[in-house]
Motif scaffolding. Structure first.
Motif, PDB file in Angstrom:
ATOM      1  N   PRO A 188      15.266  33.018   3.366  1.00  0.00           N
ATOM      2  CA  PRO A 188      14.140  32.155   3.017  1.00  0.00           C
ATOM      3  C   PRO A 188      14.568  30.702   2.842  1.00  0.00           C
ATOM      4  O   PRO A 188      15.705  30.410   2.496  1.00  0.00           O
ATOM      5  CB  PRO A 188      13.627  32.726   1.705  1.00  0.00           C
ATOM      6  N   SER A 189      13.642  29.815   3.090  1.00  0.00           N
ATOM      7  CA  SER A 189      13.917  28.393   2.920  1.00  0.00           C
ATOM      8  C   SER A 189      12.685  27.705   2.368  1.00  0.00           C
ATOM      9  O   SER A 189      11.574  28.193   2.500  1.00  0.00           O
ATOM     10  CB  SER A 189      14.331  27.764   4.249  1.00  0.00           C
ATOM     11  N   MET A 190      12.894  26.537   1.745  1.00  0.00           N
ATOM     12  CA  MET A 190      11.799  25.732   1.228  1.00  0.00           C
ATOM     13  C   MET A 190      11.594  24.543   2.149  1.00  0.00           C
ATOM     14  O   MET A 190      12.551  23.908   2.566  1.00  0.00           O
ATOM     15  CB  MET A 190      12.101  25.234  -0.178  1.00  0.00           C
ATOM     16  N   VAL A 191      10.355  24.260   2.467  1.00  0.00           N
ATOM     17  CA  VAL A 191      10.019  23.114   3.293  1.00  0.00           C
ATOM     18  C   VAL A 191       9.241  22.148   2.419  1.00  0.00           C
ATOM     19  O   VAL A 191       8.233  22.507   1.828  1.00  0.00           O
ATOM     20  CB  VAL A 191       9.187  23.544   4.519  1.00  0.00           C
ATOM     21  N   GLY A 192       9.713  20.917   2.332  1.00  0.00           N
ATOM     22  CA  GLY A 192       9.089  19.912   1.480  1.00  0.00           C
ATOM     23  C   GLY A 192       7.934  19.215   2.169  1.00  0.00           C
ATOM     24  O   GLY A 192       7.376  19.711   3.148  1.00  0.00           O
ATOM     25  N   PRO A 193       7.569  18.038   1.677  1.00  0.00           N
ATOM     26  CA  PRO A 193       6.466  17.281   2.273  1.00  0.00           C
ATOM     27  C   PRO A 193       6.755  16.930   3.731  1.00  0.00           C
ATOM     28  O   PRO A 193       7.870  16.593   4.092  1.00  0.00           O
ATOM     29  CB  PRO A 193       6.398  16.024   1.422  1.00  0.00           C
ATOM     30  N   ILE A 194       5.726  17.017   4.556  1.00  0.00           N
ATOM     31  CA  ILE A 194       5.871  16.804   5.994  1.00  0.00           C
ATOM     32  C   ILE A 194       4.802  15.821   6.462  1.00  0.00           C
ATOM     33  O   ILE A 194       3.647  15.915   6.051  1.00  0.00           O
ATOM     34  CB  ILE A 194       5.711  18.129   6.768  1.00  0.00           C
ATOM     35  N   LYS A 195       5.202  14.879   7.314  1.00  0.00           N
ATOM     36  CA  LYS A 195       4.254  13.969   7.955  1.00  0.00           C
ATOM     37  C   LYS A 195       4.546  13.974   9.451  1.00  0.00           C
ATOM     38  O   LYS A 195       5.642  13.618   9.865  1.00  0.00           O
ATOM     39  CB  LYS A 195       4.390  12.558   7.403  1.00  0.00           C
ATOM     40  N   ILE A 196       3.590  14.385  10.248  1.00  0.00           N
ATOM     41  CA  ILE A 196       3.727  14.412  11.703  1.00  0.00           C
ATOM     42  C   ILE A 196       2.714  13.437  12.268  1.00  0.00           C
ATOM     43  O   ILE A 196       1.505  13.641  12.132  1.00  0.00           O
ATOM     44  CB  ILE A 196       3.507  15.825  12.266  1.00  0.00           C
ATOM     45  N   ASN A 197       3.191  12.366  12.908  1.00  0.00           N
ATOM     46  CA  ASN A 197       2.273  11.398  13.507  1.00  0.00           C
ATOM     47  C   ASN A 197       1.750  11.883  14.844  1.00  0.00           C
ATOM     48  O   ASN A 197       0.566  11.771  15.113  1.00  0.00           O
ATOM     49  CB  ASN A 197       2.966  10.042  13.675  1.00  0.00           C
ATOM     50  N   SER A 198       2.626  12.402  15.693  1.00  0.00           N
ATOM     51  CA  SER A 198       2.170  12.912  16.984  1.00  0.00           C
ATOM     52  C   SER A 198       3.222  13.855  17.545  1.00  0.00           C
ATOM     53  O   SER A 198       4.397  13.761  17.215  1.00  0.00           O
ATOM     54  CB  SER A 198       1.920  11.779  17.971  1.00  0.00           C
ATOM     55  N   VAL A 199       2.769  14.775  18.385  1.00  0.00           N
ATOM     56  CA  VAL A 199       3.649  15.684  19.092  1.00  0.00           C
ATOM     57  C   VAL A 199       3.256  15.611  20.558  1.00  0.00           C
ATOM     58  O   VAL A 199       2.101  15.818  20.899  1.00  0.00           O
ATOM     59  CB  VAL A 199       3.518  17.134  18.580  1.00  0.00           C
ATOM     60  N   ASN A 225      12.196   2.384  16.859  1.00  0.00           N
ATOM     61  CA  ASN A 225      12.077   2.706  15.439  1.00  0.00           C
ATOM     62  C   ASN A 225      10.680   3.244  15.155  1.00  0.00           C
ATOM     63  O   ASN A 225       9.694   2.766  15.696  1.00  0.00           O
ATOM     64  CB  ASN A 225      12.316   1.466  14.579  1.00  0.00           C
ATOM     65  N   THR A 226      10.600   4.251  14.285  1.00  0.00           N
ATOM     66  CA  THR A 226       9.314   4.816  13.895  1.00  0.00           C
ATOM     67  C   THR A 226       9.233   4.840  12.382  1.00  0.00           C
ATOM     68  O   THR A 226      10.236   4.951  11.686  1.00  0.00           O
ATOM     69  CB  THR A 226       9.140   6.249  14.433  1.00  0.00           C
ATOM     70  N   GLY A 227       8.031   4.746  11.861  1.00  0.00           N
ATOM     71  CA  GLY A 227       7.840   4.791  10.419  1.00  0.00           C
ATOM     72  C   GLY A 227       6.616   3.991  10.031  1.00  0.00           C
ATOM     73  O   GLY A 227       5.896   3.443  10.868  1.00  0.00           O
ATOM     74  N   ASP A 228       6.376   3.905   8.743  1.00  0.00           N
ATOM     75  CA  ASP A 228       5.198   3.203   8.246  1.00  0.00           C
ATOM     76  C   ASP A 228       5.438   1.699   8.122  1.00  0.00           C
ATOM     77  O   ASP A 228       4.607   0.898   8.505  1.00  0.00           O
ATOM     78  CB  ASP A 228       4.782   3.782   6.897  1.00  0.00           C
ATOM     79  N   PHE A 229       6.575   1.308   7.536  1.00  0.00           N
ATOM     80  CA  PHE A 229       6.865  -0.107   7.316  1.00  0.00           C
ATOM     81  C   PHE A 229       8.201  -0.430   7.976  1.00  0.00           C
ATOM     82  O   PHE A 229       9.251  -0.081   7.453  1.00  0.00           O
ATOM     83  CB  PHE A 229       6.935  -0.399   5.813  1.00  0.00           C
ATOM     84  N   ILE A 230       8.150  -1.092   9.120  1.00  0.00           N
ATOM     85  CA  ILE A 230       9.354  -1.382   9.898  1.00  0.00           C
ATOM     86  C   ILE A 230       9.598  -2.878   9.903  1.00  0.00           C
ATOM     87  O   ILE A 230       8.690  -3.666  10.171  1.00  0.00           O
ATOM     88  CB  ILE A 230       9.208  -0.873  11.342  1.00  0.00           C
ATOM     89  N   ASN A 231      10.828  -3.264   9.590  1.00  0.00           N
ATOM     90  CA  ASN A 231      11.230  -4.660   9.652  1.00  0.00           C
ATOM     91  C   ASN A 231      12.566  -4.705  10.372  1.00  0.00           C
ATOM     92  O   ASN A 231      13.575  -4.264   9.831  1.00  0.00           O
ATOM     93  CB  ASN A 231      11.346  -5.249   8.245  1.00  0.00           C
ATOM     94  N   THR A 232      12.578  -5.209  11.592  1.00  0.00           N
ATOM     95  CA  THR A 232      13.815  -5.295  12.357  1.00  0.00           C
ATOM     96  C   THR A 232      14.168  -6.750  12.589  1.00  0.00           C
ATOM     97  O   THR A 232      13.310  -7.556  12.952  1.00  0.00           O
ATOM     98  CB  THR A 232      13.687  -4.588  13.720  1.00  0.00           C
ATOM     99  N   ASN A 233      15.410  -7.081  12.358  1.00  0.00           N
ATOM    100  CA  ASN A 233      15.926  -8.422  12.594  1.00  0.00           C
ATOM    101  C   ASN A 233      17.080  -8.291  13.574  1.00  0.00           C
ATOM    102  O   ASN A 233      18.196  -7.936  13.197  1.00  0.00           O
ATOM    103  CB  ASN A 233      16.401  -9.054  11.274  1.00  0.00           C
ATOM    104  N   ASN A 234      16.806  -8.578  14.826  1.00  0.00           N
ATOM    105  CA  ASN A 234      17.806  -8.430  15.878  1.00  0.00           C
ATOM    106  C   ASN A 234      18.164  -9.793  16.443  1.00  0.00           C
ATOM    107  O   ASN A 234      17.298 -10.593  16.733  1.00  0.00           O
ATOM    108  CB  ASN A 234      17.270  -7.547  17.011  1.00  0.00           C
ATOM    109  N   GLY A 235      19.439  -9.975  16.632  1.00  0.00           N
ATOM    110  CA  GLY A 235      19.894 -11.183  17.303  1.00  0.00           C
ATOM    111  C   GLY A 235      19.825 -10.982  18.805  1.00  0.00           C
ATOM    112  O   GLY A 235      18.828 -10.516  19.345  1.00  0.00           O
TER     113      GLY A 235
END
Length: 72
Positions: free
Chosen positions: A2-13, A42-52
């Protein structure tokens, strides 16, 4: 076992399988290759990327990277 599965968020499959908990056998059904620059996939709710300076080389001398023969 047995295993425990915590909170899950799936945006798309898009053509895949989602397994929760224990799994006996996993095998890829397809393989592909993607070329993207720094911070492009990158995926997520709040993304901040600083690329040179970013450079991506899409040329690959290999004939095959990952095969999917025998995955039924």
């Amino acid at each position: 076992m047995p295993s425990m599965v915590g909170p899950i968020k799936i945006n798309s499959v898009d053509g895949g399988v989602i397994n929760f908990g224990d799994s006996f056998y996993l095998a890829p059904k397809a393989s592909s290759k993607t070329n993207a620059g720094s911070g492009a996939l990158n995926t997520g709710d709040f993304i901040n990327t600083n690329n040179g300076l970013s450079s991506t080389n899409p040329f690959d001398p290999d004939f095959k990277d990952q095969g999917n023969i025998g995955n039924a």
